[in-house]
Design an enzyme around this catalytic site. Structure first.
Site, short mmCIF file in Angstrom:
data_model
loop_
_atom_site.label_atom_id
_atom_site.label_comp_id
_atom_site.label_asym_id
_atom_site.label_seq_id
_atom_site.Cartn_x
_atom_site.Cartn_y
_atom_site.Cartn_z
N GLU A 168 0.84 -1.20 0.00
CA GLU A 168 0.00 0.00 0.00
C GLU A 168 0.88 1.26 0.00
O GLU A 168 0.60 2.23 -0.71
CB GLU A 168 -0.91 -0.02 1.24
CG GLU A 168 -1.87 1.14 1.29
CD GLU A 168 -2.84 1.03 2.47
OE1 GLU A 168 -3.20 -0.11 2.85
OE2 GLU A 168 -3.24 2.08 3.00
N ARG A 169 1.95 1.24 0.79
CA ARG A 169 2.82 2.43 0.89
C ARG A 169 3.57 2.67 -0.40
O ARG A 169 3.73 3.82 -0.83
CB ARG A 169 3.78 2.25 2.08
CG ARG A 169 3.03 2.44 3.38
CD ARG A 169 3.76 2.01 4.63
NE ARG A 169 2.82 2.09 5.75
CZ ARG A 169 3.01 1.52 6.94
NH1 ARG A 169 4.10 0.82 7.18
NH2 ARG A 169 2.09 1.64 7.88
#
Ligand code: FAD
Length: 260
Positions: free
Chosen positions: A122-123
């Site tokens: 996600e990051r």
């Protein structure tokens, strides 16, 4: 689909979540609340992180698929946000929500670690999206400043303006190349915790500077809702908070590498 981790009393500190799933026969019975859940109003199912044993801290959590049509699962609030208004964000409540034990993702008790693994993806995705957005924002601003004139010349002819944009473009170039390197490492199945944390931290900070500079160099028209800069400015603020705040990235980094 939504990722449902954050709670009213547990955001940065994921280990503090208290939503609980208790096994009853071949079902989980879930009680608790989740906050700031992206797509929470319209999702068909959630990837929920819940406590599944009495063990505190990092232990005893599991990831469970919860279809949103399940009785007892309610959208308590659709939240009103500063930016990213095209995506909904919800508070959810769980009252004796029953789903099959078979809906468990991965291993019971390993949910926290599985969730942390998902966060690395996600990051990195957040960093990639921001690189694309910043590239376009700088291009659009340069195009505008070529045709907008003040003091008898295009605004882009001012050395200060051109140098500031060149500075931001240089930092963006570093982030872009770094992001490619992260992707390569991930493709080799290597741990990218450090790289994903750095990429997200730098992307969040740079995006705030880019969005602010784009408004500044547009002047009054940049502050108007009719201009893309206004929405970009509002939307840009999230990256340093969502998916783990800048300070949480710094916390991770200060516990790794040279600090370890
Ligand atoms: C628009 C939006 C969408 C979101 N979508 C989702 C989603 O889909 N699923 C989901 O599970 N969550 C989601 N979140 C939640 C998001 O991940 C959390 O808001 C974020 O992790 C911060 O948690 P918090 O808001 O509880 O802030 P808190 O934990 O209360 O922290 C507040 C601030 O304190 C500072 N801080 C925190 N810890 C430290 C520390 N150790 N050292 C120094 N300073 C610190 C940071 O500046 C932080 O911003 C979303 C949030 C927003 C705003």
């Amino acid at each position: 689909m939504s990722i449902a981790v954050t709670e009213p009393d547990a955001g940065s500190d994921v280990a503090a979540i208290s939503t609980r799933a208790v096994a009853d026969g071949d079902e989980w019975v879930i009680n608790g609340a989740k906050l700031y859940i992206t797509n929470g109003v319209q999702a068909d199912w959630l990837c929920l992180l819940a406590r599944t044993s009495g063990d505190g801290g990092y232990a005893g959590m599991s990831q469970i698929i919860v279809p949103t049509a399940t009785p007892g699962l309610e959208v308590s609030r659709k939240l009103d946000k500063l930016g990213n208004r095209s995506s909904d964000t919800a508070e959810l409540s769980f009252s004796d929500v029953r789903v099959p034990l078979a809906n468990t993702i991965g291993e019971v008790g390993q949910g926290f670690f599985q969730q942390m693994d998902q966060f690395q993806h996600e990051r990195l995705i957040a960093a990639y999206l921001s690189v694309g957005g910043m590239t376009r924002a700088l291009e659009r601003t340069i195009t505008y400043l070529r045709q907008r004139r003040a003091f008898g010349a295009p605004l882009l002819d001012n050395q200060y303006v051109a140098y500031r944009l060149a500075e931001l473009d240089s930092e963006l170039d570093l982030l872009r190349e770094y992001s490619y390197a992260c992707a390569e490492k991930m493709m080799q199945n290597k741990d990218v915790t450090r790289q994903a944390s750095i990429a997200k931290l730098i992307a969040g900070r740079l995006q705030r500077q880019v969005a602010d500079t784009c408004i500044q160099f547009h002047g009054g028209v940049g502050y108007m809702e009719e201009t893309w800069t206004a929405r970009y400015f509002r939307d840009s603020r999230l990256l340093s908070i969502g998916g783990g705040a800048d300070e949480v990235m710094l916390r991770i980094l200060s516990r790794m590498g040279a600090f370890a």
